[in-house]
Design a protein around this motif. Structure first.
Motif: not given
Length: 425
Positions: A206-226
């Motif tokens: 489901d495209q909406v579910i993938v999009g929401v999960v990606l937003n959460v993933l990128v938020t966590g990833l960039t926060g960790f790398l920061y």
């Protein structure tokens, strides 16, 4: 033939007319809210509007208006326009395009007159800030338009903006070149779009579910790398070289709009070009025809030899690159370094601009400009010390977003195959 004639005549006589009630209802509510504001929170004094700035070649005089009388005069005009729209609806006429535009300009002007009692509204600064704040929204909205036109709902705009901001800050800091940072932002947007396309197109998630999960993933990833990478090495990795303003001779000297449109950074000029190119290519080129065919009727596109899923994959990647350019604005223009969650949900407002703009590049860009104006208006109202609570000021851009989508989404239809996976055969 004679037996069919009465039936055909009856069908013609039985045609149901439609009253377009949504516009007069929305205008009526806004008019009542403004009337209540002027009545229960009256303001008196002089409202001053500064039409130029110190750098303008042509100096325009400041305009001073009596606050109370001007506000009520403008309210009368708004009542007349609301009555006009109601009469059109009662007469089964489709509302003219100019009516909501004129109403919106007058309503904003009336509100600014009321808010600026014994204060100053820098018109050029207000519009300049609106353009600047709209840059990531416009790029994100263009990415959303391309994605949905080809049949993929791009809910991951927020993640594309955020990873674009991180990548541009990192590469611009390392190389000392903002153009390399911009390329890094595009790459970051493409990476997010690549994952979205892989799961949505190949694995039919489901495209909406993938999009929401990606937003959460990128938020966590960039926060960790920061925290792990940028904070310990801030001077080397989080000090991006930013774009400076480029003044276009002669055009920047035009009163009011000159400094607003033609004394901007490279990213703003790139935004102008991108909007024009996407709008032209979507309706005037073979690429645009194929893209729209895949988003409207993929089965028909497949029968004429278009590779539907391949077309979706590459166009979603292109949409990610465009959205990533919007992320570069945060670190290459607005803020001198990357911070956690600095996009602050603007990707979702860009998605709302796609819907409000009816999946059209120009309309989506104008919708993004509206939301940018609302954001900058919030800052101005805080400076003018209006009696409106500060909490509402923070809500203003999101309230405008909700009103826009709720007020107009019911009248429009998106691409027929948007959000629907295509299985060949």
């Amino acid at each position: 033939m004679t037996a069919l004639a009465p039936a055909a005549s009856g069908m013609a006589l039985g045609t149901v007319k439609q009253r377009y009630l949504k516009l007069p209802i929305v205008l009526g509510i806004v008019t009542l809210l403004l009337a209540a504001l002027f009545l229960f929170a009256p303001r008196d004094g002089i409202s001053t509007f500064r039409l130029g700035d110190a750098t303008s070649a042509i100096v325009l005089p400041e305009v001073e208006l009596p606050t109370a009388s001007t506000s009520w005069l403008l309210l009368v005009l708004l009542v007349l326009l609301t009555a006009w729209s109601a009469w059109d609806a009662w007469s089964y006429r489709r509302p003219a395009l100019w009516l909501p535009i004129v109403y919106g300009v007058l309503a904003v002007f009336a509100f600014l007159v009321w808010a600026a009692a014994d204060g100053l509204v820098p018109v050029t600064g207000l519009l300049f800030g609106a353009i600047s704040l709209s840059v990531p929204l416009v790029f994100g909205a263009l990415g959303g338009v391309i994605g949905e036109r080809v049949g993929v709902v791009n809910v991951a705009i927020e993640g594309q903006l955020l990873l674009g901001a991180f990548s541009s800050a990192l590469l611009s800091s390392i190389t000392g070149n903002p153009f390399i940072g911009l390329l890094g932002a595009m790459l970051g947007g493409v990476l997010v779009a690549f994952v979205l396309a892989a799961f949505a197109i190949k694995y039919l998630v489901d495209q909406v579910i993938v999009g929401v999960v990606l937003n959460v993933l990128v938020t966590g990833l960039t926060g960790f790398l920061y925290g792990a990478l940028l904070v310990p090495n801030e001077e080397q990795l989080n000090r991006p070289v930013r774009f400076t303003r480029l003044e276009i001779p002669l055009l920047s000297d035009i009163p009011i709009i000159g400094p607003v449109l033609f004394n901007q950074t490279f990213l703003v000029y790139l935004m102008y070009i991108t909007v024009g190119v996407v709008a032209w290519a979507l309706y005037r080129t073979r690429w645009g025809l194929r893209l729209r065919a895949v988003g409207e009727h993929p089965q028909a596109a497949d029968t004429v030899g278009i590779k539907v899923n391949m077309s979706r994959f590459w166009n979603v990647s292109l949409a990610g690159a465009i959205a990533g350019m919007g992320g570069a604005y945060f670190t290459l223009v607005s803020v001198p370094q990357f911070t956690k969650e600095m996009t602050a949900g603007l990707g979702f407002i860009a998605l709302a601009a796609v819907i409000f703009g009816r999946w059209d590049p120009l309309r989506a860009a104008l919708a993004a400009l509206l939301f940018g104006f609302a954001t900058n208006l919030q800052n101005l109202l805080t400076a003018l010390r209006t009696p409106i609570p500060s909490e509402f000021m923070l809500m203003l851009p999101y309230v405008v977003t909700i009103i826009a989508v709720a007020g107009f989404a019911g009248q429009i239809r998106g691409p027929a195959a948007s959000g629907k996976p295509y299985i060949k055969g």
